[in-house]
Write an enzyme that holds these catalytic residues in place. Structure first.
Site, PDB file in Angstrom:
ATOM      1  N   GLU A  92       0.809  -1.219   0.000  1.00  0.00           N
ATOM      2  CA  GLU A  92       0.000   0.000   0.000  1.00  0.00           C
ATOM      3  C   GLU A  92       0.847   1.277   0.000  1.00  0.00           C
ATOM      4  OE1 GLU A  92      -0.977  -2.779   1.339  1.00  0.00           O
ATOM      5  OE2 GLU A  92      -3.007  -3.019   0.578  1.00  0.00           O
ATOM      6  N   HIS A 100     -12.232  -4.919   8.312  1.00  0.00           N
ATOM      7  CA  HIS A 100     -12.656  -4.744   6.913  1.00  0.00           C
ATOM      8  C   HIS A 100     -14.014  -4.059   6.805  1.00  0.00           C
ATOM      9  CE1 HIS A 100      -9.469  -7.602   5.995  1.00  0.00           C
ATOM     10  NE2 HIS A 100      -9.706  -7.508   4.707  1.00  0.00           N
TER      11      HIS A 100
HETATM   12  C1  LIG Z   1      -2.582  -4.666   3.719  1.00  0.00           C
HETATM   13  C2  LIG Z   1      -3.584  -5.447   2.970  1.00  0.00           C
HETATM   14  N1  LIG Z   1      -3.707  -5.250   1.648  1.00  0.00           N
HETATM   15  C3  LIG Z   1      -4.602  -5.950   0.938  1.00  0.00           C
HETATM   16  C4  LIG Z   1      -5.411  -6.864   1.541  1.00  0.00           C
HETATM   17  C5  LIG Z   1      -6.452  -7.621   0.735  1.00  0.00           C
HETATM   18  N2  LIG Z   1      -6.043  -9.014   0.607  1.00  0.00           N
HETATM   19  C6  LIG Z   1      -6.533  -9.941   1.421  1.00  0.00           C
HETATM   20  S1  LIG Z   1      -5.852 -11.433   1.136  1.00  0.00           S
HETATM   21  C7  LIG Z   1      -4.899 -10.824  -0.110  1.00  0.00           C
HETATM   22  C8  LIG Z   1      -3.991 -11.723  -0.839  1.00  0.00           C
HETATM   23  C9  LIG Z   1      -2.947 -12.263   0.072  1.00  0.00           C
HETATM   24  O1  LIG Z   1      -2.147 -13.154  -0.585  1.00  0.00           O
HETATM   25  P1  LIG Z   1      -1.160 -14.103   0.190  1.00  0.00           P
HETATM   26  O2  LIG Z   1      -0.365 -13.317   1.173  1.00  0.00           O
HETATM   27  O3  LIG Z   1      -0.409 -14.858  -0.811  1.00  0.00           O
HETATM   28  O4  LIG Z   1      -2.094 -15.056   1.059  1.00  0.00           O
HETATM   29  P2  LIG Z   1      -3.174 -16.105   0.550  1.00  0.00           P
HETATM   30  O5  LIG Z   1      -4.488 -15.392   0.520  1.00  0.00           O
HETATM   31  O6  LIG Z   1      -2.742 -16.614  -0.774  1.00  0.00           O
HETATM   32  O7  LIG Z   1      -3.191 -17.177   1.594  1.00  0.00           O
HETATM   33  C10 LIG Z   1      -5.118  -9.472  -0.287  1.00  0.00           C
HETATM   34  C11 LIG Z   1      -4.469  -8.658  -1.297  1.00  0.00           C
HETATM   35  C12 LIG Z   1      -5.275  -7.017   2.930  1.00  0.00           C
HETATM   36  N3  LIG Z   1      -6.052  -7.838   3.619  1.00  0.00           N
HETATM   37  N4  LIG Z   1      -4.354  -6.317   3.610  1.00  0.00           N
END
Ligand SMILES: Cc1ncc(C[n+]2csc(CCOP(=O)(O)OP(=O)(O)O)c2C)c(N)n1
Ligand SMILES: Cc1ncc(C[n+]2csc(CCOP(=O)(O)OP(=O)(O)O)c2C)c(N)n1
Ligand SMILES: [Mg+2]
Ligand SMILES: [Mg+2]
Lengths: 329, 333, 329, 333
Positions: free
Chosen positions: D67, D136
């Site tokens: 971000e 959220h």
């Molecule tokens: C700081 C932040 N940015 C964006 C999000 C939205 N978001 C939730 S899960 C996700 C993807 C996360 O990917 P990863 O770390 O690979 O975990 P996975 O969901 O694949 O287990 C995003 C972008 C968030 N929760 N927090």
């Protein structure tokens, strides 16, 4: 632009470094005599990084600096008078006395600001490089930052994004081996705080003598060629040292005995004078450059002293692009 | 900003910070400090001087420039038996770890249904008046007020620094503790041994029947000076309340005072837009509406970034003159 | 504790994985039928990471997980019923229906929460490890996080601080090759998003088969030994795959054809069943374990369905340690 | 939260977001988008659907989960000739780049003495009501209100989404643009071609002489429904104002309305403590004091984190019932 690879060109760099050194000395003295307020973070000792980097870049390129940014402002065309007037809260200040020492900015020549939250400007430089790419120009953007900045999150995010997007941005760390009063080694899990992290982003890195204006210029030139060719960012770690304390009246007592003295032997001005003599420049020519620099800074101090105080109405301008500050109807 | 000092006023606000922390560290081995340059260097504001010497490197930890790691680690330690006191050097830098203040620390107890507690203190140097410019001068207690689940303290005197620090560090709830940069050099009476100032109790620093001035931290000496001037020049008796904590908020004290004075001026350093005075005014304009005989005024920071030059900064932060003018505009009613 | 290096021990791990898998399936079905509200991020496919890691750790150790955390909650002792009741907004929910799927927490057994802001919990785990060191215990803390989390600032700050302080913390990346809908390779300047960054902090790293519960257990065990010996943090990158989409009703259409199928061939339950048979466990014993798991989850669904709705007064408890929510006098 | 729909109500709020951005991208090649999963995936809320297809990867950029880099890069690009539109997926995550919103973007123009401009838009999905839990679901427009130097828009209808996006993207000032999650599925009349809604002009959505309801985004349909119920059940004529932007803030419209109604209820989703209603009430309790015949009420979020369960969430966010009750308590005056 001057060809800085010739002796004449090198003398010009030396002269700019001398202007910076004297401006910093003036800022220090004016602070001690109460005419400079707030705080200052002097860059005496770091001159070669600013001047060497600027010499390797083109008009139109962008620079982003930290609160320790007087040297960059001057290297990018701000006059000592504008800078000192800013520090002395004069209406003729570079930022109309609204920014102060930590925020010197010369936007018209691409020096897009000095930022006082450690690391914050790295993503901005990435954005300026992205913009250059979007607009199809050959501009590059440089972020100058300290060794301490390499441990903050924004550093990581900026390098990763720049690498993924292969942007024309240069990350130039001025490693002076201290954050404020704490040695960088005590809080950093990498011997080279910047260069040692580059491989995390698949980026090339170089450690360079930050007190040698020619070494800095050449390293930045190499990185700029890569950037303009579309080969993406480079991390440069320039080793240098600040001659004053961290800020204001800090006497730097946390430094081990003899450390400052050892670095003073490799003072960037000594190093460049040596290079100049090797290149055949006469002692008289060097002295003349020093005198010109001294005269510029003396005049700057006098003019800044004589300039009018900040204009009170300025408190309520420049919030919005229309020049005003209205927040309600 | 200096208050009138007396022969009793022997300690500085600055020294009282280290004193307040030291008292708690002596009491409770679970109290540990972390932050940038707080160890041997004694802190950039010299507010942790002596702690490293007395308690050593296992209780006083220098950190990298990593505000998220500082506050995040404090949170993890607080959840597992420690009472960390984290320093964020300038309150402006709370922005660099805002996720922890806004989303993590204040919410984890609630969202786990009470499974964890987070007894930590985040200390930070707040406010302007020193010419540090837009990124090192803000009064940001209003940022924290937007977040339910954080307690907020902002002392105005050396004794309150010690007494509120005691409450903060002993609290099982997370506390953001604002030390005002403009007050660091000010002096006052020392805190007695075992001094504890409870949260949520405003101090009535001066009594008066004509108008209530509600103040916090740096605006307390402003309000007191304004009150003196109003008494001398206008024969207006202003009551001055020092809120001392924003959460819990002692609105009962404000309402009690307005009941007598029927007039309210809130003096706050943060900007008018979104400033904490709005919350006070809201409660009074609702629950105290019938008490009011005149418009409610807020003397707050202007809605602009903070300019560097002293003279410009004076234009945009509260001053004694502005407080006096605001009161005068009301007493015409 | 069960000795998980024996066939019996391994069967216990298999059974826990089977419980998790069935709980995730139940959560999915209940979501589709409208009984689970809000959102879910199912961990079907990731079971071996959670169960293998827990098996390598001791009671008293700490775990911090993400919004994709059902598997960790269960591996650390939360019952499927508590979890499903939480998702179904029942007063018997693990978090009293105040947290939801993204925040499952079982603090009494050291599982200190699931956090929904990517990366935020890494510094917390560092803090828990720091606390263990300060209190002179032999506890370790583990942060589980996704591949996508390796590009956020908190990751960098956490790893650096943990390395500098040599804390007993394990950074376990569940690399499932996607952030939400974007392949991790498209936004990450390192082939191994976690392991490829470890050397920036002088940390040892290991890439491990995240679908093999034994491989995970052994790698975590090695890291835990280092941590308890005072040798500092380790970065583990476990390769795995999520069987469902990212969240809620995401059908995962951005995945190339055949990718899911290839990963299903290496389903953690298939892999562990294979290992069990190699270790001499009978097909009947495995089937019996599966049946026990199925029964547990069926009962959990029934009980959670039958449980009372969230108690309305809970909206105003648990803000403060005194149990209340008073913000004013 | 759905408003009464008519046969004219053919477009969703959700689709209007992509439509509003696309119109500006067609107009001005300097407009570029960046954010997580906004490209081929069309955004997590499907608010950028079609942009990648129409404008391609050089105008619509997928980013890592970074971000600070997203918003920081947008700032650098805005300073150098582009008009970036950055998406921060959930407004709660503004906390992860708060330094840019609090300290960098709003201040750089001022602190450089006007040397630079920062024409960027940060779009983000705001607010609760969907059971997404404490991290959220927040309505955080009040966070942004604490920071002078940012404009703030929060539309309540599909046409306003398009019209305010046009103003936001064309603005030379930085804008934080709140898209309400609870409204994404709601429908309304489509925006006419070239539709531009200027900032700082509240919309009077319903006229009435008895009480003024000031609302924003999600609370607009709440206030309208409450007004209908009050008309039907209590014969109370409520005037409903949709502020549409918080900065600039149309307090003139509020004062004009209160001049007629003499009663004010502010309906806001953010928590009461530090909520934006406090700023409105402050102005009215000062400049509009003599207009008021009754206490001023704020129906705001409770001062707690947001709970997950729908029934619990309802306890702590504004509802039609709470608005009706607040108005009834005033009309007794
Ligand atoms: C700081 C932040 N940015 C964006 C999000 C939205 N978001 C939730 S899960 C996700 C993807 C996360 O990917 P990863 O770390 O690979 O975990 P996975 O969901 O694949 O287990 C995003 C972008 C968030 N929760 N927090
Ligand atoms: C986010 C943030 N944290 C802390 C500070 C306070 N601070 C100002 S300068 C400084 C040291 C920076 O060290 P380095 O990056 O090495 O730069 P140098 O001052 O040595 O040039 C610190 C900690 C800050 N300005 N911003
Ligand atoms: Mg340094
Ligand atoms: Mg992933």
């Amino acid at each position: 632009m001057t060809d800085t690879t010739t002796a004449t060109g090198l003398l010009a760099l030396h002269e700019t470094m001398s202007v910076i050194r004297r401006t910093e000395k003036a800022a220090h003295d004016l602070f001690m005599s109460g005419l400079v307020k707030g705080t200052t973070h002097l860059a005496a000792g770091h001159e070669a990084v600013a001047v060497g980097a600027r010499a390797a870049l083109r008009d139109g390129d962008y620079a982003f600096a930290t609160y320790r940014g007087h040297h960059h402002a001057i290297a990018w065309g701000a006059t000592p008078e504008e800078c000192l007037a800013e520090l002395m809260q004069r209406s003729t200040g570079l930022n109309k006395a609204k920014g102060g020492s930590m925020h010197l900015t010369k936007a018209e020549s691409g020096m897009l600001g000095s930022y006082a939250i450690v690391g914050a400007h790295l993503p901005m430089a990435v954005g300026a490089a992205w913009s250059a790419r979007l607009r199809g120009t050959e501009q590059v953007a440089v972020a100058f930052f300290g060794d301490g900045a390499t441990n903050i999150g924004a550093f990581h995010e900026a390098l990763n994004l720049a690498a993924v997007w292969r942007l024309p941005v240069l990350f130039v760390c001025e490693n002076n081996f201290y954050m404020e009063y704490t040695p960088i080694g005590a809080v950093t899990a990498a011997e080279h705080p910047a260069a040692g992290r580059a491989q995390s982003y698949g980026l090339p890195a170089e450690v360079v003598d930050g007190n040698d204006v020619v070494a800095v210029r050449d390293a930045v030139a190499r990185a700029a060629v890569r950037a303009r060719a579309g080969d993406g960012p480079t991390v440069l770690e320039a080793h240098t040292y600040r001659h004053y304390g961290h800020s204001r009246t800090d006497p730097g007592k946390y430094r081990p005995d003899g450390e400052l003295e050892r670095w003073l032997e490799r003072d960037p001005l000594t190093v460049s004078a040596h290079r100049l003599r090797e290149a055949g420049t006469s002692g008289d020519d060097i002295a003349a450059a020093e005198h010109r620099a001294a005269a510029v800074v003396e005049r700057a101090v006098a003019n800044a002293r004589a300039a009018p105080e900040a204009d009170l109405s300025e408190a309520f301008t420049d919030v919005w692009a229309d020049g005003g500050a209205a927040w309600r109807t | 900003m200096a208050d009138v000092t007396t022969s009793q006023d022997v300690v500085t606000y600055r020294d009282s910070v280290a004193e307040g922390i030291a008292r708690e560290m002596r009491r409770d081995p679970a109290v540990v400090c972390l932050g940038e340059d707080i160890g041997a260097a004694g802190g950039v504001f010299k507010t942790t001087v002596g702690l490293f010497e007395e308690f050593g490197p296992e209780r006083v930890w220098d950190t990298p420039i990593s505000e998220q790691a500082i506050v995040g680690a404090a949170m993890g330690a607080a959840m597992t038996g420690m009472r960390p006191v984290a320093e964020i050097m300038f309150s402006d830098f709370l922005a660099c770890c805002w996720d922890y203040l806004a989303n993590e620390i204040p919410k984890v107890r609630y969202m786990t249904g009470g499974q964890v507690t987070v007894p930590l203190v985040i200390r930070t140097a707040n406010g302007g008046g020193l010419g540090f410019g837009a990124q090192h001068s803000q009064a940001v207690e209003n940022w924290v007020l937007t977040v339910p689940g954080l307690k907020i303290a902002a002392p105005s005197t050396p004794a309150d620094v010690v007494g509120l620090l005691a409450s903060a560090i002993r609290s099982d709830d997370p506390v953001v503790f604002f030390e005002h940069k403009g007050l660091l050099a000010s002096k006052g009476a020392p805190a007695p041994d075992g001094h504890v100032v409870p949260f949520g109790e405003a101090a009535v620093l001066r009594e008066g029947d004509d108008v209530t001035l509600v103040a916090l931290a740096s605006t307390v000496p402003l309000a007191l000076t304004a009150a003196e001037r109003l008494a001398a020049d206008d024969s207006v008796a202003a009551e001055v309340l020092d809120l001392r904590t924003l959460i819990p908020l002692d609105v009962a004290a404000v309402l009690r005072s307005v009941e007598r004075t029927s007039r309210l001026v809130v003096v706050e350093e943060n900007p008018y837009q979104g400033g904490w005075g709005g919350t006070i005014v809201s409660v009074v304009a609702d629950e105290g509406f019938e008490l009011l005989d005149a418009p409610v005024k807020r003397v707050a920071g202007a809605n602009v970034p903070l300019p560097f030059a002293d003279a410009l900064e004076d234009q945009v932060i509260p001053t004694v003159d502005k407080v006096v003018d605001a009161v005068r505009s009301l007493t015409k009613y």
